[in-house]
Design an enzyme around this catalytic site. Structure first.
Site, PDB file in Angstrom:
ATOM      1  CB  CYS A   1      46.769  30.944  41.995  1.00 39.84           C
ATOM      2  SG  CYS A   1      45.732  31.621  40.695  1.00 39.84           S
TER       3      CYS A   1
ATOM      4  NE  ARG B   1      47.330  35.495  37.502  1.00 42.61           N
ATOM      5  CZ  ARG B   1      47.198  34.320  38.097  1.00 42.61           C
ATOM      6  NH1 ARG B   1      47.181  34.257  39.416  1.00 42.61           N
ATOM      7  NH2 ARG B   1      47.096  33.206  37.399  1.00 42.61           N
TER       8      ARG B   1
HETATM    9  C1  BEZ Z   1      47.040  29.757  37.203  1.00 41.50           C
HETATM   10  O1  BEZ Z   1      47.924  28.966  36.895  1.00 41.50           O
HETATM   11  O2  BEZ Z   1      47.017  30.311  38.291  1.00 41.50           O
HETATM   12  C2  BEZ Z   1      45.980  30.047  36.212  1.00 41.50           C
HETATM   13  C3  BEZ Z   1      46.324  30.083  34.875  1.00 41.50           C
HETATM   14  C4  BEZ Z   1      45.316  30.339  33.927  1.00 41.50           C
HETATM   15  C5  BEZ Z   1      44.018  30.549  34.340  1.00 41.50           C
HETATM   16  C6  BEZ Z   1      43.703  30.530  35.684  1.00 41.50           C
HETATM   17  C7  BEZ Z   1      44.683  30.283  36.628  1.00 41.50           C
END
Ligand code: BEZ
Length: 239
Positions: A55, A138
Site C-alpha cells: 500500500c 484493492r
Molecule cells: C501490503 O503490503 O500492502 C499488504 C500485503 C498483504 C496484506 C495486506 C497488505
C-alpha cells in the site's frame, strides 16, 4: 466467521450504475461523495491497511502521478477501514521516511477516507471475505463527471496495482466519450480506434466499399479510424 460472511449477499455498484453516495471524514476534511465531484472524473480506490508495504508503494506512486491524473480532469480518493489518526500518521511517515524507486519526500494531498465502520467499503463491495474479513481488497472504481461508475477493477491483497494502466483507462474512457468510438486491445493514445457498428457510421456496404471518410474496414463489423494523439489530447486534456 469467514463462511458466515461468505453467505451474505454482497452489495456493490455495477458498471453503468450511479456511484453509491456517502458522507465521510477524510484526511482533507469532510466529503460528500460523489456530489463533491460533479463535473470531474474520480478514481475511488481502496487499500487493505495503513502501514503496510505494498500500500505504501501504491500511495507513493499515485501521489506522484496525481498532477497527471488532474490534467485529465480526474481526482483521486483513497479508502481503507483504518481511522483518521492512523491515516494521518501513515501519510506523515510516507513523507518523512519512505523511499521507493526514485520517489521520496512524497506528500499525499488527495483525500483518504476514514472507514472504520466499513460503511463505505461494504456499500462498494470492497470487503471480500474469502480474501480477508477485516481488510478491503484493492478495488478501483472509475466514476465519470455525472457520477456514473464506468470501470471497476479488483486486485487481491498481495498484488500492487499498475497505475499506468489506470491512467490508460481514464484516457480510453474519455476518448471513447469524446469521439464516440471504442478502444481495441492494448490501445494506447495515438493508436487507431474502433468505430461504432454499421448503421451509426455508414451502412455495411458503404463501409466495406471505402465510402465512409477516414474509416477502414477489414470486415463489415470491424472498422477502425485514426485519431492522432494530438487531436485526442486536445479533446480530453484540461491542463
Ligand atoms: C501490503 O503490503 O500492502 C499488504 C500485503 C498483504 C496484506 C495486506 C497488505
Amino acid at each position: 466467521m469467514t463462511e458466515l460472511l461468505q453467505d451474505q449477499p454482497v452489495m456493490m455498484p455495477r458498471i453503468g450504475d450511479p456511484a453509491p453516495s456517502f458522507t465521510a471524514e477524510t484526511t482533507q476534511g469532510p466529503s460528500n461523495f460523489p456530489a463533491d465531484y460533479v463535473g470531474k472524473w474520480v478514481i475511488l480506490f481502496s487499500h487493505p491497511a495503513d502501514f503496510t508495504p505494498v500500500c505504501t508503494t501504491e500511495f507513493m506512486t499515485f501521489a506522484t502521478m496525481q498532477e497527471e491524473f488532474q490534467a485529465y480532469n480526474t481526482e483521486l480518493v483513497g479508502l481503507s477501514v483504518d481511522g483518521l489518526y492512523s491515516h494521518i500518521a501513515w501519510l506523515r511517515t510516507i513523507k518523512d521516511k519512505m523511499v521507493f524507486r526514485d520517489m521520496e519526500d512524497v506528500e499525499v494531498t488527495f483525500p483518504l477516507i476514514d472507514d472504520v465502520s466499513m460503511k463505505v467499503a461494504t456499500k462498494y463491495g470492497m470487503i471480500m471475505p474469502g480474501e480477508d474479513t477485516t481488510k478491503a481488497v484493492r478495488a478501483v472504481f472509475v466514476i465519470d463527471p455525472k457520477g456514473i461508475v464506468r470501470t471497476i477493477i479488483y486486485y487481491p491483497l498481495s498484488l500492487g496495482r499498475n497505475f499506468d494502466e489506470l491512467l490508460r483507462v481514464v484516457k480510453a474512457l474519455q476518448t471513447a466519450d469524446a469521439f464516440e468510438v471504442a478502444t481495441p486491445a492494448d490501445w494506447r493514445p495515438g493508436d487507431r480506434v474502433i468505430v461504432p457498428p454499421a448503421g451509426s457510421c455508414g451502412t455495411a456496404k458503404e463501409r466495406m466499399d471505402g465510402d465512409v471518410e477516414d474509416v477502414e474496414c477489414v470486415d463489415w463489423f470491424f472498422c477502425t479510424k485514426d485519431i492522432p494523439a494530438e487531436q485526442m489530447e486536445a479533446a480530453i486534456r484540461v491542463s
